[in-house]
Design an enzyme around this catalytic site. Structure first.
Site, mmCIF file in Angstrom:
data_model
loop_
_atom_site.group_PDB
_atom_site.id
_atom_site.type_symbol
_atom_site.label_atom_id
_atom_site.label_comp_id
_atom_site.label_asym_id
_atom_site.label_seq_id
_atom_site.Cartn_x
_atom_site.Cartn_y
_atom_site.Cartn_z
ATOM 1 N N HIS A 10 0.820 -1.215 0.000
ATOM 2 C CA HIS A 10 0.000 0.000 0.000
ATOM 3 C C HIS A 10 0.855 1.267 0.000
ATOM 4 C CE1 HIS A 10 0.772 1.200 4.192
ATOM 5 N NE2 HIS A 10 0.695 -0.087 4.506
ATOM 6 N N GLU A 88 -1.438 -6.235 8.085
ATOM 7 C CA GLU A 88 -0.074 -5.955 8.505
ATOM 8 C C GLU A 88 0.243 -6.734 9.780
ATOM 9 O OE1 GLU A 88 2.888 -5.542 8.189
ATOM 10 O OE2 GLU A 88 3.226 -3.427 7.740
#
EC number: 5.4.2.11
Length: 211
Positions: A10, A88
């Site tokens: 990202h 994450e």
């Protein structure tokens, strides 16, 4: 040769900009992060790929990156599967803290160990090994079969969740993976063989910009 797997980290998030440990917290992209995601999408459009399906995490920064990439390749309405298995690494008690404040509290050496060791988690959080222990099984059951069937698959996720995939795909040791950083918004294009090994890998951008 089988299908194609594209991995994209990202773009920059608000908390990346503020030097905060993010983990499973859910800040949005910055303006730069939006530009990075769009640039990654343009690189894929120039490459000429069309995806069959996309996967992303449960967090908005990865979801928006995924959508911006799909917009750039003119596939805005493509089926996209969201799953927290791709989230994450969970930084536990470090989440939301400024990295400099964390060093002041626990000491620079201890914070460095938590951030850069392979198997030592921060309090209440995950190590890179722990992250891989949830990412890799999901890849094997949900993502890899699509690639092996010949599909072109996009995965927009996070630095550590993607590093745990790259570690296995590229055959890296735990010492090597600790030195690897993935640049935001830079696509990695893997062509896989029928036995799931990597036939080729192309990086569509400057990975040296990683941080």
């Amino acid at each position: 040769m089988s299908g194609t797997l594209v991995l994209v980290r990202h773009g920059q998030s608000d908390w990346n900009l503020k030097n905060l440990f993010t983990g499973w917290r859910d800040p949005d992209l910055t303006e730069l992060g939006i530009e990075e995601a769009m640039a990654g999408g343009k690189a894929l459009a120039d490459y000429g790929i069309k995806f069959d399906i996309a996967f992303t995490s449960d967090l908005i920064r990865a979801q928006r990156t995924c959508q911006l990439v799909l917009d750039a390749v003119d596939q805005s309405s493509l089926e996209t599967i969201r799953d927290q298995a791709l989230n994450e690494r969970d930084y536990g008690d470090l989440s939301g803290l400024n990295k400099d404040d964390a060093r002041a509290k626990w000491g620079e050496e201890q914070v460095h160990i938590w951030r850069r060791s392979y198997d030592v988690p921060p309090p209440g959080g995950e190590s890179l090994r722990d992250t891989g222990a949830r990412v890799w099984p999901y890849y094997l059951t949900d993502i890899l079969p699509r690639v092996l069937s010949g599909e072109k698959v996009l995965v927009a996720a996070h630095g550590n969740s993607l590093r745990s995939l790259v570690m296995v795909l590229d055959g890296l040791t735990k010492e090597q993976i600790l030195k690897l950083n993935l640049a935001t918004g830079v696509p990695m294009v893997y062509k896989l063989n029928a036995d799931s090994t990597v036939a080729s890998k192309e990086v569509l951008g400057d990975m040296s910009a990683a941080h």
